[in-house]
Design an enzyme around this catalytic site. Structure first.
Site, PDB file in Angstrom:
ATOM      1  N   ARG A  94     -19.729  36.168 -94.339  1.00 38.12           N
ATOM      2  CA  ARG A  94     -20.031  37.512 -94.855  1.00 38.12           C
ATOM      3  C   ARG A  94     -20.221  37.509 -96.370  1.00 38.12           C
ATOM      4  O   ARG A  94     -20.164  36.470 -97.014  1.00 38.12           O
ATOM      5  CB  ARG A  94     -18.871  38.439 -94.495  1.00 38.12           C
ATOM      6  N   CYS A 119      -9.267  47.144 -93.182  1.00 41.18           N
ATOM      7  CA  CYS A 119     -10.434  46.995 -94.059  1.00 41.18           C
ATOM      8  C   CYS A 119     -10.127  47.206 -95.545  1.00 41.18           C
ATOM      9  O   CYS A 119     -10.867  46.744 -96.388  1.00 41.18           O
ATOM     10  CB  CYS A 119     -11.539  47.939 -93.617  1.00 41.18           C
ATOM     11  N   LYS A 175     -15.052  34.969 -93.739  1.00 38.13           N
ATOM     12  CA  LYS A 175     -15.111  35.555 -95.083  1.00 38.13           C
ATOM     13  C   LYS A 175     -14.678  34.554 -96.150  1.00 38.13           C
ATOM     14  O   LYS A 175     -13.668  33.878 -95.979  1.00 38.13           O
ATOM     15  CB  LYS A 175     -14.213  36.791 -95.134  1.00 38.13           C
ATOM     16  N   ARG A 191     -25.065  47.778 -94.562  1.00 31.09           N
ATOM     17  CA  ARG A 191     -24.286  47.117 -95.609  1.00 31.09           C
ATOM     18  C   ARG A 191     -25.166  46.091 -96.319  1.00 31.09           C
ATOM     19  O   ARG A 191     -25.797  45.255 -95.678  1.00 31.09           O
ATOM     20  CB  ARG A 191     -23.098  46.414 -94.945  1.00 31.09           C
ATOM     21  N   CYS A 214     -16.608  55.758 -88.950  1.00 31.76           N
ATOM     22  CA  CYS A 214     -16.125  54.531 -88.324  1.00 31.76           C
ATOM     23  C   CYS A 214     -15.706  54.786 -86.877  1.00 31.76           C
ATOM     24  O   CYS A 214     -14.806  55.591 -86.610  1.00 31.76           O
ATOM     25  CB  CYS A 214     -14.952  53.952 -89.116  1.00 31.76           C
ATOM     26  N   CYS A 235     -10.057  52.716 -96.675  1.00 32.44           N
ATOM     27  CA  CYS A 235     -11.262  52.362 -95.927  1.00 32.44           C
ATOM     28  C   CYS A 235     -12.031  53.642 -95.641  1.00 32.44           C
ATOM     29  O   CYS A 235     -11.553  54.742 -95.907  1.00 32.44           O
ATOM     30  CB  CYS A 235     -10.888  51.650 -94.637  1.00 32.44           C
ATOM     31  N   LYS A 285     -16.462  36.867 -87.300  1.00 29.99           N
ATOM     32  CA  LYS A 285     -16.786  36.951 -88.719  1.00 29.99           C
ATOM     33  C   LYS A 285     -16.036  35.892 -89.520  1.00 29.99           C
ATOM     34  O   LYS A 285     -14.965  35.411 -89.100  1.00 29.99           O
ATOM     35  CB  LYS A 285     -16.458  38.335 -89.252  1.00 29.99           C
ATOM     36  N   CYS A 293      -6.987  52.434 -89.225  1.00 33.86           N
ATOM     37  CA  CYS A 293      -6.577  51.653 -88.057  1.00 33.86           C
ATOM     38  C   CYS A 293      -6.072  50.293 -88.535  1.00 33.86           C
ATOM     39  O   CYS A 293      -6.222  49.956 -89.717  1.00 33.86           O
ATOM     40  CB  CYS A 293      -7.726  51.511 -87.051  1.00 33.86           C
TER      41      CYS A 293
HETATM   42 FE1  SRM Z   1     -13.947  46.189 -91.989  1.00 38.34          FE
HETATM   43  C1  SRM Z   1     -14.753  46.627 -88.754  1.00 38.34           C
HETATM   44  C2  SRM Z   1     -15.597  48.959 -92.838  1.00 38.34           C
HETATM   45  C3  SRM Z   1     -13.734  45.270 -95.228  1.00 38.34           C
HETATM   46  C4  SRM Z   1     -11.485  43.960 -91.177  1.00 38.34           C
HETATM   47  N1  SRM Z   1     -15.057  47.526 -90.970  1.00 38.34           N
HETATM   48  C5  SRM Z   1     -15.302  47.499 -89.630  1.00 38.34           C
HETATM   49  C6  SRM Z   1     -16.343  48.555 -89.269  1.00 38.34           C
HETATM   50  C7  SRM Z   1     -17.701  47.931 -89.334  1.00 38.34           C
HETATM   51  C8  SRM Z   1     -16.089  49.296 -87.927  1.00 38.34           C
HETATM   52  C9  SRM Z   1     -16.733  48.761 -86.682  1.00 38.34           C
HETATM   53  O1  SRM Z   1     -16.636  47.568 -86.385  1.00 38.34           O
HETATM   54  O2  SRM Z   1     -17.332  49.583 -85.981  1.00 38.34           O
HETATM   55  C10 SRM Z   1     -16.113  49.563 -90.433  1.00 38.34           C
HETATM   56  C11 SRM Z   1     -17.283  50.461 -90.795  1.00 38.34           C
HETATM   57  C12 SRM Z   1     -16.776  51.777 -91.299  1.00 38.34           C
HETATM   58  C13 SRM Z   1     -17.814  52.628 -91.903  1.00 38.34           C
HETATM   59  O3  SRM Z   1     -18.071  53.742 -91.366  1.00 38.34           O
HETATM   60  O4  SRM Z   1     -18.386  52.261 -92.923  1.00 38.34           O
HETATM   61  C14 SRM Z   1     -15.582  48.637 -91.493  1.00 38.34           C
HETATM   62  N2  SRM Z   1     -14.647  46.917 -93.703  1.00 38.34           N
HETATM   63  C15 SRM Z   1     -15.224  48.131 -93.859  1.00 38.34           C
HETATM   64  C16 SRM Z   1     -15.382  48.476 -95.314  1.00 38.34           C
HETATM   65  C17 SRM Z   1     -16.634  49.292 -95.610  1.00 38.34           C
HETATM   66  C18 SRM Z   1     -14.127  49.201 -95.784  1.00 38.34           C
HETATM   67  C19 SRM Z   1     -14.237  49.931 -97.106  1.00 38.34           C
HETATM   68  O5  SRM Z   1     -13.948  51.116 -97.065  1.00 38.34           O
HETATM   69  O6  SRM Z   1     -14.592  49.350 -98.106  1.00 38.34           O
HETATM   70  C20 SRM Z   1     -15.363  47.064 -95.922  1.00 38.34           C
HETATM   71  C21 SRM Z   1     -16.725  46.447 -95.995  1.00 38.34           C
HETATM   72  C22 SRM Z   1     -16.647  45.060 -96.517  1.00 38.34           C
HETATM   73  C23 SRM Z   1     -17.955  44.427 -96.819  1.00 38.34           C
HETATM   74  O7  SRM Z   1     -18.606  44.865 -97.760  1.00 38.34           O
HETATM   75  O8  SRM Z   1     -18.303  43.454 -96.146  1.00 38.34           O
HETATM   76  C24 SRM Z   1     -14.522  46.328 -94.896  1.00 38.34           C
HETATM   77  N3  SRM Z   1     -12.865  44.799 -93.016  1.00 38.34           N
HETATM   78  C25 SRM Z   1     -12.844  44.652 -94.367  1.00 38.34           C
HETATM   79  C26 SRM Z   1     -11.749  43.836 -94.752  1.00 38.34           C
HETATM   80  C27 SRM Z   1     -11.353  43.485 -96.180  1.00 38.34           C
HETATM   81  C28 SRM Z   1     -11.996  42.224 -96.660  1.00 38.34           C
HETATM   82  O9  SRM Z   1     -12.830  41.633 -95.965  1.00 38.34           O
HETATM   83  O10 SRM Z   1     -11.691  41.835 -97.772  1.00 38.34           O
HETATM   84  C29 SRM Z   1     -11.090  43.469 -93.594  1.00 38.34           C
HETATM   85  C30 SRM Z   1      -9.780  42.648 -93.515  1.00 38.34           C
HETATM   86  C31 SRM Z   1      -9.977  41.203 -93.744  1.00 38.34           C
HETATM   87  C32 SRM Z   1     -10.267  40.509 -92.464  1.00 38.34           C
HETATM   88  O11 SRM Z   1     -11.427  40.483 -92.054  1.00 38.34           O
HETATM   89  O12 SRM Z   1      -9.319  40.018 -91.838  1.00 38.34           O
HETATM   90  C33 SRM Z   1     -11.815  44.073 -92.500  1.00 38.34           C
HETATM   91  N4  SRM Z   1     -13.271  45.392 -90.266  1.00 38.34           N
HETATM   92  C34 SRM Z   1     -12.207  44.540 -90.138  1.00 38.34           C
HETATM   93  C35 SRM Z   1     -11.953  44.314 -88.747  1.00 38.34           C
HETATM   94  C36 SRM Z   1     -10.848  43.404 -88.160  1.00 38.34           C
HETATM   95  C37 SRM Z   1     -11.349  42.007 -88.098  1.00 38.34           C
HETATM   96  C38 SRM Z   1     -10.380  41.027 -87.508  1.00 38.34           C
HETATM   97  O13 SRM Z   1     -10.865  40.006 -87.024  1.00 38.34           O
HETATM   98  O14 SRM Z   1      -9.201  41.191 -87.579  1.00 38.34           O
HETATM   99  C39 SRM Z   1     -12.897  45.086 -88.032  1.00 38.34           C
HETATM  100  C40 SRM Z   1     -13.032  45.201 -86.500  1.00 38.34           C
HETATM  101  C41 SRM Z   1     -13.719  44.047 -85.894  1.00 38.34           C
HETATM  102  O15 SRM Z   1     -14.273  43.177 -86.546  1.00 38.34           O
HETATM  103  O16 SRM Z   1     -13.699  44.030 -84.664  1.00 38.34           O
HETATM  104  C42 SRM Z   1     -13.701  45.759 -89.021  1.00 38.34           C
HETATM  105 FE1  SF4 Z   2     -12.628  51.679 -89.550  1.00 41.40          FE
HETATM  106 FE2  SF4 Z   2     -10.227  50.671 -89.134  1.00 41.40          FE
HETATM  107 FE3  SF4 Z   2     -11.842  49.503 -90.866  1.00 41.40          FE
HETATM  108 FE4  SF4 Z   2     -10.802  51.805 -91.472  1.00 41.40          FE
HETATM  109  S1  SF4 Z   2      -9.647  49.913 -91.125  1.00 41.40           S
HETATM  110  S2  SF4 Z   2     -12.967  51.266 -91.698  1.00 41.40           S
HETATM  111  S3  SF4 Z   2     -10.683  52.822 -89.533  1.00 41.40           S
HETATM  112  S4  SF4 Z   2     -12.181  49.641 -88.711  1.00 41.40           S
END
Ligand code: SRM
Ligand code: SF4
Length: 569
Positions: free
Chosen positions: A148, A484, A216, A79, A441, A435, A214, A480
């Site tokens: 981030r 995201c 944000k 990323r 993922c 997502c 993390k 899930c």
């Molecule tokens: Fe996310 C984890 C993809 C935005 C909440 N996210 C992941 C991971 C890295 C899976 C992992 O941990 O193994 C995913 C990788 C998938 C892949 O194959 O690419 C992933 N997140 C994404 C992206 C690529 C989704 C998308 O399709 O665009 C976004 C990348 C953002 C970036 O450029 O930095 C992405 N993730 C978000 C958002 C939205 C936001 O930030 O505006 C959230 C919700 C906001 C938040 O953080 O509360 C988000 N991602 C999570 C979480 C839950 C975090 C939590 O504390 O609740 C995880 C899991 C974790 O961190 O354990 C996670």
């Molecule tokens: Fe993966 Fe869940 Fe984030 Fe989708 S919402 S990219 S399934 S961690």
């Protein structure tokens, strides 16, 4: 869980890893050099996150690999760090080239305004990062327990305030970068691999164990809430008078992620705690971030985000601690009004006279297919474009800073590749996010990006019949409940639970200020569409003047559901 101070509980395993990592070096360099496997250890894969890298495997191939007694089909996701989603044509061309030469041939625009590569083999990591380095891009802190990628409204030419806010966002991003040299040593300079002497770093703001989780940050400029400011740990809401940026309302403690069936985890909207002038952004950012650093829960990673620190200790306590650290009191929050979350598609003229063209890109996936050469088109545009590109929080792309003379040239390429009318689609499609989910993922419980086109086709049939094709309705799908694609802020949210099983959420509003609610705990895609068909028809007949779909659901079906037994996820 919540009343006990975090410090009295045993630390999570990640805390030990971070502490022993010598500022994020760990054993990464040696493991990346080991060609006997496509993987790295679990410990290293926790640390590479801070370098913007995730170890993944192609989940579609898992069964076959087991049968063949081969290791999983490993590949890394990388990323990019891209504050405010801005990149130059030169940078874009490099990313495009690297996607072809070092990754799986596609670029993925994310919901936080940056690019992801997928399927990067271990041996390609260094060349990829070095390629990015040549055009001054990096992936430091794109993932990991740090601040981030910082979000900001994508089109600075919309007003001088947009440009000013972009600069402040970029400045905060730089300010909050980890200071360790580990990234450069491992990926760029080769010092460690060559056996160079270990340098000691300092992390004046983070300390050796960085943050509990993390963190944000996002900047919004009303009336647009395109960045979903209330989903951020730290949000800055611009307060503008005439053409002057007076300052920001500060919002803290937003977040989306939860676990199905665990009521101690939940999505939460950020609280607005007061107003600051623009010169105080980094001071307040530092105070918020270090309060979370010192009081966040380091024993339980599912309870470690700022939202839980605030929920447990109370917003008044949090505000007082932030003010103490900042050395001043926040002013009373100023009035503001958000009306939309949408990207403004198509061509627009900025106040500086330049043009920008906002392209709709479904799920942010840039690739060439047999009949649609989107990646080629964007490459050709980058070859002639003299402005820049802006990625949006809705996974779209704006070709920005286009001069009057260049406009027909860019338009010509868009037409040649049939990209000129990407935004002439149904309202629900233009407002859909998904997502990544499967196959990359590791946390996906259900399909998301790959399920979205079919889901949209089904909804479009229903909306066509109801005469609502052009109505903007936000639909967000995730594989899930980590959230995201910020599904809990969608008018319709599908949140994966198991293969083709989703929790269906309904009734957020179109300006990102109200969370949606669980409408059906477990439905297939077909069942979800069938459940919503009568709601959509009813909306067509009974909506009030100007009433949005989410507001209608909130007023009608959800209110009616409250009177009936409540479903639980
Ligand atoms: Fe996310 C984890 C993809 C935005 C909440 N996210 C992941 C991971 C890295 C899976 C992992 O941990 O193994 C995913 C990788 C998938 C892949 O194959 O690419 C992933 N997140 C994404 C992206 C690529 C989704 C998308 O399709 O665009 C976004 C990348 C953002 C970036 O450029 O930095 C992405 N993730 C978000 C958002 C939205 C936001 O930030 O505006 C959230 C919700 C906001 C938040 O953080 O509360 C988000 N991602 C999570 C979480 C839950 C975090 C939590 O504390 O609740 C995880 C899991 C974790 O961190 O354990 C996670
Ligand atoms: Fe993966 Fe869940 Fe984030 Fe989708 S919402 S990219 S399934 S961690």
């Amino acid at each position: 869980m919540s009343s006990e101070p975090a410090a009295t509980k045993p630390l999570s395993a990640n805390e030990g890893l971070k502490a022993a990592s010598r500022f994020l070096r760990g054993n990464i360099a040696n493991e990346v050099a080991d060609a006997s496997t496509g993987a790295i250890s679990e410990e290293s894969s926790q640390l590479t996150k801070f370098h913007g890298l995730y170890l993944q495997d192609d989940r579609d191939l898992r069964k076959e690999r087991v049968k063949l007694k081969q290791e999983k089909a490993y590949g890394f996701m990388l990323r990019v760090r891209l504050p405010g989603g801005r990149c130059t044509p030169e940078q874009y061309l490099m990313l495009d080239r690297l996607a072809g030469e070092r990754a799986n041939g596609s670029l993925r625009l994310t919901t936080r305004q940056t690019f992801q590569f997928h399927g990067v083999l271990k041996g390609n990591l260094k060349p990829l990062i070095r390629g990015m380095h040549q055009v001054l891009l990096d992936s430091i802190a794109a993932c990991g327990d740090v601040n981030r990628n910082v979000m900001a409204p994508p089109n600075p030419e919309r007003s001088p305030v947009h440009q000013q806010v972009y600069e402040l966002a970029k400045n905060w991003s730089e300010f909050a970068l980890p200071k360790t040299r580990a990234y450069h040593e491992i990926w760029i300079d080769d010092e460690l691999v060559a056996g160079g002497e270990q340098k000691e770093d300092e992390e004046p703001m983070y300390g050796p164990t960085y943050l509990p989780r993390k963190f944000k940050t996002g900047f919004a400029i009303p009336p647009s809430n395109d960045i979903d400011v209330f989903s951020q740990d730290l949000g800055f809401i611009a307060i503008v008078e005439g053409e002057k940026l007076l300052g920001f309302n500060v919002a803290v403690g937003g977040g989306m992620g939860m676990s199905h069936g665990n009521a101690e985890t939940f999505p939460r909207l950020a609280d607005v705690i007061g107003f600051i002038t623009p010169d105080k952004v980094n001071t307040i950012g530092h105070a918020v971030l270090t309060t979370q650093r010192d009081f966040g829960d380091r024993s339980n990673r599912r309870h470690a985000r700022l939202k839980y620190t605030i929920q447990d200790r109370g917003i008044e306590w949090f505000k007082a601690e932030v003010e103490r650290r900042a050395g001043f009191k926040l002013d009373a929050a100023r009035p503001y009004n958000f009306t939309t979350i949408a990207d403004d598609y198509g061509w627009h003229r900025g106040v500086d006279g330049s043009w920008y063209c906002m392209l709709f890109i479904l799920s942010g996936r840039i690739r060439d297919t047999e009949d649609w050469k989107m990646r080629t088109a964007l490459r050709e545009i980058a070859q002639v474009h003299r402005g820049d590109f802006r990625l949006t929080p809705s996974q779209n792309l704006s070709i920005s800073g286009v001069s009057e003379e260049q406009k027909p040239v860019i338009e010509g390429i868009l037409r040649q590749y049939n990209l000129h009318e990407t935004h002439r689609q149904s309202g629900i499609r233009l407002n859909a996010l998904s997502c990544v989910a499967l196959p990359t993922c590791g946390l996906a419980l259900a399909e998301s990006e790959r399920a979205l086109p079919g889901l949209l086709d089904k909804f479009e049939n229903v909306l066509d019949e109801a005469g609502l094709r052009d109505d903007a309705i936000s639909l967000r799908v995730t594989g899930c409940p980590n959230g995201c694609a910020r599904p809990f802020l969608a008018e319709i949210g599908f949140v994966g639970k198991a293969p083709n099983k989703y929790a269906l959420y309904l009734g957020a509003n179109y300006n990102g200020t109200r969370l949606n609610r669980l409408f059906a705990p477990s439905v297939t895609i077909d069942e979800g569409v069938a459940l919503l068909t009568p709601v959509i028809k009813r909306y067509a007949l009974e909506r009030q003047d100007g009433e949005r779909f989410g507001d209608f659901c909130h007023r009608t079906v959800l209110a009616e559901q409250t009177a009936a037994p409540v479903a639980t996820a």
